[in-house]
Design a protein around this motif. Structure first.
Motif, mmCIF file in Angstrom:
data_model
loop_
_atom_site.group_PDB
_atom_site.id
_atom_site.type_symbol
_atom_site.label_atom_id
_atom_site.label_comp_id
_atom_site.label_asym_id
_atom_site.label_seq_id
_atom_site.Cartn_x
_atom_site.Cartn_y
_atom_site.Cartn_z
ATOM 1 N N HIS A 170 0.843 -1.194 0.000
ATOM 2 C CA HIS A 170 0.000 0.000 0.000
ATOM 3 C C HIS A 170 0.881 1.247 0.000
ATOM 4 O O HIS A 170 2.064 1.186 0.348
ATOM 5 N N GLY A 195 -4.425 3.436 -0.430
ATOM 6 C CA GLY A 195 -4.701 2.363 -1.390
ATOM 7 C C GLY A 195 -3.446 1.651 -1.846
ATOM 8 O O GLY A 195 -2.343 1.898 -1.345
ATOM 9 N N HIS A 196 -3.617 0.799 -2.825
ATOM 10 C CA HIS A 196 -2.493 0.021 -3.344
ATOM 11 C C HIS A 196 -1.422 0.920 -3.937
ATOM 12 O O HIS A 196 -1.720 1.961 -4.522
ATOM 13 N N HIS A 244 -6.171 -2.528 -10.599
ATOM 14 C CA HIS A 244 -5.721 -3.664 -9.802
ATOM 15 C C HIS A 244 -5.524 -4.903 -10.676
ATOM 16 O O HIS A 244 -6.219 -5.118 -11.658
ATOM 17 N N HIS A 288 -4.985 -8.856 3.705
ATOM 18 C CA HIS A 288 -6.426 -8.626 3.763
ATOM 19 C C HIS A 288 -7.159 -9.848 4.314
ATOM 20 O O HIS A 288 -6.621 -10.954 4.325
ATOM 21 N N THR A 341 -9.286 -2.569 -5.840
ATOM 22 C CA THR A 341 -8.855 -3.358 -4.680
ATOM 23 C C THR A 341 -8.858 -4.861 -4.875
ATOM 24 O O THR A 341 -8.283 -5.582 -4.061
#
Length: 198
Positions: free
Chosen positions: A86, A105-106, A114, A157, A185
């Motif tokens: 992230h 976020g990523h 993504h 996650h 995501t």
């Protein structure tokens, strides 16, 4: 005959080198020290869970523009878990918008969707006992890129990551293929472990 012996010696030296590298990884996994360190081409990150407990580690070692990522985590629910970099190095379990949302976020690099983000990594497969081990190589980022002004974070996650791999025969709000959330995501759900890269 001499060439054959030379090749055997070189091969044995390579095996010894791998054993030394494996030994250093195992030593770091065993703990001791602060659990976080880095030098120019190595980063070792401690993964913490939502209760602040240390649940694992991730080591990144850079070789000629490629990064070897290895790590272990425990106490997770069995099955696949999304595993990403992230974009902000801030892991606050008590963040107002949910655990570790302060890591943003990523880490996308030059790719907006993504599945192609620079920080998209292979999913963790957790055993029935709650343990996961990962080891792979990537050329999608360098350690210097991850250590930018804001740092970055390794994230685990709660659920599996679909890598936005939604065929067009499926629809979201009447539109074929993945929706905006999936593209951002991979629908991997809540954040259950985080580790700062700085």
């Amino acid at each position: 005959m001499r060439d054959t012996r030379s090749r055997v010696r070189l091969a044995m030296a390579g095996v010894a080198a791998v054993a030394v590298v494996g030994g250093s990884v195992a030593a770091e996994a065993g703990g001791g020290g602060s659990g976080h360190r880095h030098d120019r081409d190595t980063e070792v990150v401690t993964l913490v869970g939502v209760n602040g407990e240390r649940i694992g580690w991730v080591k990144m070692r850079e070789y000629h523009g490629r990064v070897v990522v290895s790590g272990w985590a425990g106490g997770l629910t069995p099955g696949f878990h999304g595993f990403h970099i992230h974009s902000v190095g801030l892991c606050e379990a008590g963040a107002p918008n949910g655990p570790f949302t302060t890591a943003a976020g990523h880490y996308a690099g030059a790719m907006p969707n993504h599945g192609d983000h620079a920080g998209d990594m292979p999913s963790l497969l957790v055993t029935a006992s709650g343990d996961a081990w990962a080891s792979f190589m990537t050329d999608r980022f360098t350690l210097d890129e991850l250590r930018d002004t804001d740092g970055s974070a390794v994230m685990v996650h709660a659920g599996p990551d679909n890598f936005a791999n939604i065929p067009t025969r499926y629809t979201a709000a009447g539109v074929p293929g993945p929706d905006a959330t999936t593209l951002a995501t991979g629908d991997a759900g809540a954040r259950v472990a985080c580790g700062v890269i700085d």
